[in-house]
Design a protein around this motif. Structure first.
Motif, PDB file in Angstrom:
ATOM      1  N   ALA A 207       9.353   6.296   7.391  1.00  0.00           N
ATOM      2  CA  ALA A 207       8.774   4.955   7.488  1.00  0.00           C
ATOM      3  C   ALA A 207       7.755   4.945   8.616  1.00  0.00           C
ATOM      4  O   ALA A 207       8.048   5.386   9.732  1.00  0.00           O
ATOM      5  CB  ALA A 207       9.853   3.910   7.744  1.00  0.00           C
ATOM      6  N   LEU A 208       6.540   4.457   8.312  1.00  0.00           N
ATOM      7  CA  LEU A 208       5.456   4.447   9.296  1.00  0.00           C
ATOM      8  C   LEU A 208       4.810   3.067   9.378  1.00  0.00           C
ATOM      9  O   LEU A 208       4.759   2.339   8.384  1.00  0.00           O
ATOM     10  CB  LEU A 208       4.366   5.458   8.912  1.00  0.00           C
ATOM     11  N   SER A 209       4.291   2.737  10.555  1.00  0.00           N
ATOM     12  CA  SER A 209       3.423   1.568  10.684  1.00  0.00           C
ATOM     13  C   SER A 209       2.057   1.926  10.105  1.00  0.00           C
ATOM     14  O   SER A 209       1.788   3.086   9.777  1.00  0.00           O
ATOM     15  CB  SER A 209       3.286   1.166  12.149  1.00  0.00           C
ATOM     16  N   VAL A 210       1.168   0.950  10.020  1.00  0.00           N
ATOM     17  CA  VAL A 210      -0.149   1.209   9.440  1.00  0.00           C
ATOM     18  C   VAL A 210      -0.957   2.188  10.289  1.00  0.00           C
ATOM     19  O   VAL A 210      -1.821   2.908   9.779  1.00  0.00           O
ATOM     20  CB  VAL A 210      -0.923  -0.112   9.233  1.00  0.00           C
ATOM     21  N   VAL A 218      12.414  -1.468  14.291  1.00  0.00           N
ATOM     22  CA  VAL A 218      12.190  -1.762  12.873  1.00  0.00           C
ATOM     23  C   VAL A 218      10.709  -1.659  12.532  1.00  0.00           C
ATOM     24  O   VAL A 218       9.857  -2.200  13.236  1.00  0.00           O
ATOM     25  CB  VAL A 218      12.708  -3.171  12.526  1.00  0.00           C
ATOM     26  N   ILE A 219      10.406  -0.957  11.454  1.00  0.00           N
ATOM     27  CA  ILE A 219       9.019  -0.756  11.019  1.00  0.00           C
ATOM     28  C   ILE A 219       8.738  -1.501   9.722  1.00  0.00           C
ATOM     29  O   ILE A 219       7.762  -2.238   9.618  1.00  0.00           O
ATOM     30  CB  ILE A 219       8.728   0.748  10.841  1.00  0.00           C
ATOM     31  N   SER A 220       9.584  -1.322   8.733  1.00  0.00           N
ATOM     32  CA  SER A 220       9.327  -1.868   7.397  1.00  0.00           C
ATOM     33  C   SER A 220       9.829  -3.302   7.264  1.00  0.00           C
ATOM     34  O   SER A 220      10.712  -3.748   8.011  1.00  0.00           O
ATOM     35  CB  SER A 220      10.019  -0.996   6.344  1.00  0.00           C
ATOM     36  N   TYR A 329       7.448   4.994   3.257  1.00  0.00           N
ATOM     37  CA  TYR A 329       7.288   3.544   3.371  1.00  0.00           C
ATOM     38  C   TYR A 329       6.253   3.289   4.462  1.00  0.00           C
ATOM     39  O   TYR A 329       6.333   3.861   5.551  1.00  0.00           O
ATOM     40  CB  TYR A 329       8.602   2.876   3.780  1.00  0.00           C
ATOM     41  N   GLN A 330       5.286   2.414   4.184  1.00  0.00           N
ATOM     42  CA  GLN A 330       4.272   2.119   5.194  1.00  0.00           C
ATOM     43  C   GLN A 330       4.107   0.615   5.365  1.00  0.00           C
ATOM     44  O   GLN A 330       3.842  -0.121   4.414  1.00  0.00           O
ATOM     45  CB  GLN A 330       2.927   2.746   4.846  1.00  0.00           C
ATOM     46  N   SER A 331       4.288   0.181   6.599  1.00  0.00           N
ATOM     47  CA  SER A 331       4.122  -1.219   6.949  1.00  0.00           C
ATOM     48  C   SER A 331       2.642  -1.573   7.015  1.00  0.00           C
ATOM     49  O   SER A 331       1.784  -0.699   7.188  1.00  0.00           O
ATOM     50  CB  SER A 331       4.799  -1.489   8.296  1.00  0.00           C
ATOM     51  N   SER A 332       2.341  -2.863   6.919  1.00  0.00           N
ATOM     52  CA  SER A 332       0.966  -3.322   7.071  1.00  0.00           C
ATOM     53  C   SER A 332       0.668  -3.711   8.516  1.00  0.00           C
ATOM     54  O   SER A 332      -0.423  -4.200   8.819  1.00  0.00           O
ATOM     55  CB  SER A 332       0.717  -4.527   6.155  1.00  0.00           C
ATOM     56  N   ASN A 333       1.632  -3.492   9.399  1.00  0.00           N
ATOM     57  CA  ASN A 333       1.475  -3.885  10.802  1.00  0.00           C
ATOM     58  C   ASN A 333       1.234  -2.684  11.711  1.00  0.00           C
ATOM     59  O   ASN A 333       1.706  -1.575  11.440  1.00  0.00           O
ATOM     60  CB  ASN A 333       2.731  -4.620  11.282  1.00  0.00           C
ATOM     61  N   PHE A 334       0.512  -2.924  12.796  1.00  0.00           N
ATOM     62  CA  PHE A 334       0.338  -1.931  13.846  1.00  0.00           C
ATOM     63  C   PHE A 334       1.540  -1.985  14.799  1.00  0.00           C
ATOM     64  O   PHE A 334       2.156  -3.038  14.978  1.00  0.00           O
ATOM     65  CB  PHE A 334      -0.932  -2.200  14.661  1.00  0.00           C
ATOM     66  N   LYS A 335       1.846  -0.832  15.400  1.00  0.00           N
ATOM     67  CA  LYS A 335       2.863  -0.787  16.456  1.00  0.00           C
ATOM     68  C   LYS A 335       2.260  -0.089  17.673  1.00  0.00           C
ATOM     69  O   LYS A 335       1.518   0.888  17.527  1.00  0.00           O
ATOM     70  CB  LYS A 335       4.120  -0.043  15.992  1.00  0.00           C
ATOM     71  N   ASN A 336       2.607  -0.582  18.818  1.00  0.00           N
ATOM     72  CA  ASN A 336       2.116   0.003  20.058  1.00  0.00           C
ATOM     73  C   ASN A 336       2.983   1.199  20.440  1.00  0.00           C
ATOM     74  O   ASN A 336       3.701   1.206  21.446  1.00  0.00           O
ATOM     75  CB  ASN A 336       2.115  -1.043  21.177  1.00  0.00           C
ATOM     76  N   GLU A 337       2.932   2.198  19.585  1.00  0.00           N
ATOM     77  CA  GLU A 337       3.707   3.430  19.755  1.00  0.00           C
ATOM     78  C   GLU A 337       2.815   4.603  19.355  1.00  0.00           C
ATOM     79  O   GLU A 337       1.854   4.439  18.604  1.00  0.00           O
ATOM     80  CB  GLU A 337       4.958   3.415  18.866  1.00  0.00           C
ATOM     81  N   PRO A 338       3.120   5.797  19.844  1.00  0.00           N
ATOM     82  CA  PRO A 338       2.316   6.971  19.460  1.00  0.00           C
ATOM     83  C   PRO A 338       2.422   7.240  17.974  1.00  0.00           C
ATOM     84  O   PRO A 338       3.484   7.085  17.376  1.00  0.00           O
ATOM     85  CB  PRO A 338       2.925   8.105  20.282  1.00  0.00           C
ATOM     86  N   SER A 352       3.491   1.907  -4.944  1.00  0.00           N
ATOM     87  CA  SER A 352       3.662   0.503  -5.265  1.00  0.00           C
ATOM     88  C   SER A 352       3.829  -0.279  -3.959  1.00  0.00           C
ATOM     89  O   SER A 352       3.708   0.285  -2.870  1.00  0.00           O
ATOM     90  CB  SER A 352       4.868   0.296  -6.190  1.00  0.00           C
ATOM     91  N   ASN A 353       4.135  -1.574  -4.097  1.00  0.00           N
ATOM     92  CA  ASN A 353       4.198  -2.430  -2.919  1.00  0.00           C
ATOM     93  C   ASN A 353       5.474  -3.254  -2.876  1.00  0.00           C
ATOM     94  O   ASN A 353       6.028  -3.626  -3.924  1.00  0.00           O
ATOM     95  CB  ASN A 353       3.001  -3.389  -2.894  1.00  0.00           C
ATOM     96  N   PHE A 354       5.919  -3.538  -1.672  1.00  0.00           N
ATOM     97  CA  PHE A 354       6.935  -4.540  -1.398  1.00  0.00           C
ATOM     98  C   PHE A 354       6.277  -5.586  -0.498  1.00  0.00           C
ATOM     99  O   PHE A 354       6.215  -5.409   0.712  1.00  0.00           O
ATOM    100  CB  PHE A 354       8.150  -3.922  -0.703  1.00  0.00           C
ATOM    101  N   ALA A 355       5.759  -6.641  -1.122  1.00  0.00           N
ATOM    102  CA  ALA A 355       4.967  -7.635  -0.386  1.00  0.00           C
ATOM    103  C   ALA A 355       3.812  -6.926   0.309  1.00  0.00           C
ATOM    104  O   ALA A 355       3.044  -6.226  -0.346  1.00  0.00           O
ATOM    105  CB  ALA A 355       5.844  -8.412   0.577  1.00  0.00           C
ATOM    106  N   ASP A 356       3.697  -7.044   1.630  1.00  0.00           N
ATOM    107  CA  ASP A 356       2.576  -6.428   2.349  1.00  0.00           C
ATOM    108  C   ASP A 356       2.802  -4.957   2.665  1.00  0.00           C
ATOM    109  O   ASP A 356       1.882  -4.262   3.109  1.00  0.00           O
ATOM    110  CB  ASP A 356       2.313  -7.185   3.657  1.00  0.00           C
ATOM    111  N   ASP A 357       4.008  -4.471   2.489  1.00  0.00           N
ATOM    112  CA  ASP A 357       4.302  -3.051   2.699  1.00  0.00           C
ATOM    113  C   ASP A 357       3.998  -2.259   1.431  1.00  0.00           C
ATOM    114  O   ASP A 357       3.990  -2.809   0.328  1.00  0.00           O
ATOM    115  CB  ASP A 357       5.771  -2.850   3.061  1.00  0.00           C
ATOM    116  N   SER A 358       3.792  -0.964   1.600  1.00  0.00           N
ATOM    117  CA  SER A 358       3.651  -0.076   0.444  1.00  0.00           C
ATOM    118  C   SER A 358       4.712   1.010   0.513  1.00  0.00           C
ATOM    119  O   SER A 358       5.291   1.265   1.569  1.00  0.00           O
ATOM    120  CB  SER A 358       2.259   0.568   0.408  1.00  0.00           C
TER     121      SER A 358
END
Length: 365
Positions: A207-210, A218-220, A329-338, A352-358
């Motif tokens: 699971a990754l942020s954008v 939590v990312i997703s 899994y990829q979130s549509s949000n940025f995270k202040n992490e490396p 495919s997508n789960f709302a704003d996530d893919s």
């Protein structure tokens, strides 16, 4: 529209339930009326419940006939005490029928007894040859015969000696059969099933942020996490790295799934000592093993590795047994992490997508 267009719809629907059908294969089905209008798109969602063909056929009959829909809902509610009768909007009701796990035998028998030849001359697209045997559910091939379908288009033949034979049943009944449409794509859909039938299918979930961060809580979104918990509830074994356990302190349960079963866990670590208060050690009904060997993972039919940097690098180097697939899994949000750093080559298989996530399935190449 071409046969390939409709088969692609069936394949995409089946991919939504990849792994969740274990130990069965993921299968999709599209039903057209005699004029070529799409009536329904269905899939097999869970072992022991409706196969893709009766699922799509039920939805098609409900789409054609309000009387059939009402009668089915009334009888199903009386038998299983559902809340279907509380839904007055037809579109909402059909979406509900599409997402729930319907009793396979009751639904199959109801279709057989009440179809009224509404699908006489219809056409179906199925990703896998319809089954011909009585298992936990009745044979799907017979449905097409009894409902007088004119044609069934199939992506892949079923090589399983028990389930195969559906093509012969259809042809002997005078139904036109076309086999091999998007066969390469259909074969890709079947790969996980064939692998666990041969002894093991293993994949890596990340699971990754954008911006590519894999750490920091939590990312997703919740829908993505619920899907992942559904998969956790299915797998025979979940493998996680020792460093991830120590830093993130995950519980690794299936709490977002109704009646979900938390998976047995293998902590892959050279260091055998862990804080006994870690949440994953206090989940009822699970086994936790700590080992620097992945032998147990090799011997388990369905294995999910959860991790990011470390496991990706091991997978790239072929150091994770049989891991040739990545579920991302990829979130549509940025995270202040490396962000994660790895040079690994992937072949995109499904997205495919789960709302704003893919979420995406990849082959590791």
């Amino acid at each position: 529209m071409s046969d390939e267009f409709y088969m692609n719809l069936a394949l995409n629907e089946a991919w939504k339930y990849q792994i969740l059908t274990y130990p069965n294969p993921a299968v999709g089905c599209v039903v057209l009326d005699k004029s070529g209008k799409i009536l329904s798109i269905g899939a097999h969602k869970k072992a022991g419940f409706l196969h893709a063909e009766p699922s799509a056929i039920l939805l098609a009959l409900c789409e054609i006939s309000d009387d059939f829909l009402h009668k089915f809902i009334l009888n199903y509610d009386q038998k299983f005490n559902t809340n279907f009768l509380d839904i007055s909007d037809k579109h909402e009701l059909l979406e509900k029928l599409k997402e729930v796990y319907l009793n396979a035998v009751f639904t199959y028998d109801f279709i057989m007894q009440n179809h009224g030849d509404l699908l006489d001359g219809a056409k179906a697209y199925v990703t896998l040859e319809p089954c011909s045997h009585y298992g936990k559910t009745p044979p799907c091939a017979n449905l097409f015969v009894q409902l007088k379908f004119a044609e069934v288009v199939i992506s892949c033949e079923d090589k399983n000696k028990i389930a195969s034979g559906g093509i012969s049943i259809l042809q002997n009944a005078g139904i036109k059969v076309k086999v091999g449409v998007l066969k390469q794509d259909g074969s890709m859909l079947l790969k996980p099933f064939l692998s666990w039938q041969e002894g093991n299918f293993s994949f890596l979930k990340v699971a990754l942020s954008v911006n590519g961060a894999a750490t920091g809580g939590v990312i997703s979104n919740e829908t993505s996490r619920a899907h992942m918990h559904s998969i956790r509830s299915i797998v025979d074994l979940l493998v996680i790295g020792g460093n991830t356990v120590r830093i993130d302190r995950p519980k690794l349960d299936a709490r977002l799934v109704k009646n979900g079963k938390s998976p047995n866990v293998l902590i892959f670590s050279r260091e055998q000592k862990f804080d006994e208060s870690l949440p994953l050690f206090h989940v009822k009904g699970r086994e936790v093993e700590i080992s620097n060997s992945l032998l147990r993972a090799k011997k388990s039919p369905l294995v999910m590795y959860e991790g990011a940097q470390e496991f990706l690098n091991l997978a790239k180097n072929g150091a994770l047994p049989n891991v040739k697939w990545l579920l991302l899994y990829q979130s549509s949000n940025f995270k202040n992490e490396p962000n994660l750093l790895s040079q690994i080559y992937l072949k995109s298989v499904f997205r495919s997508n789960f709302a704003d996530d893919s979420y995406s399935w990849y082959e590791i190449v």
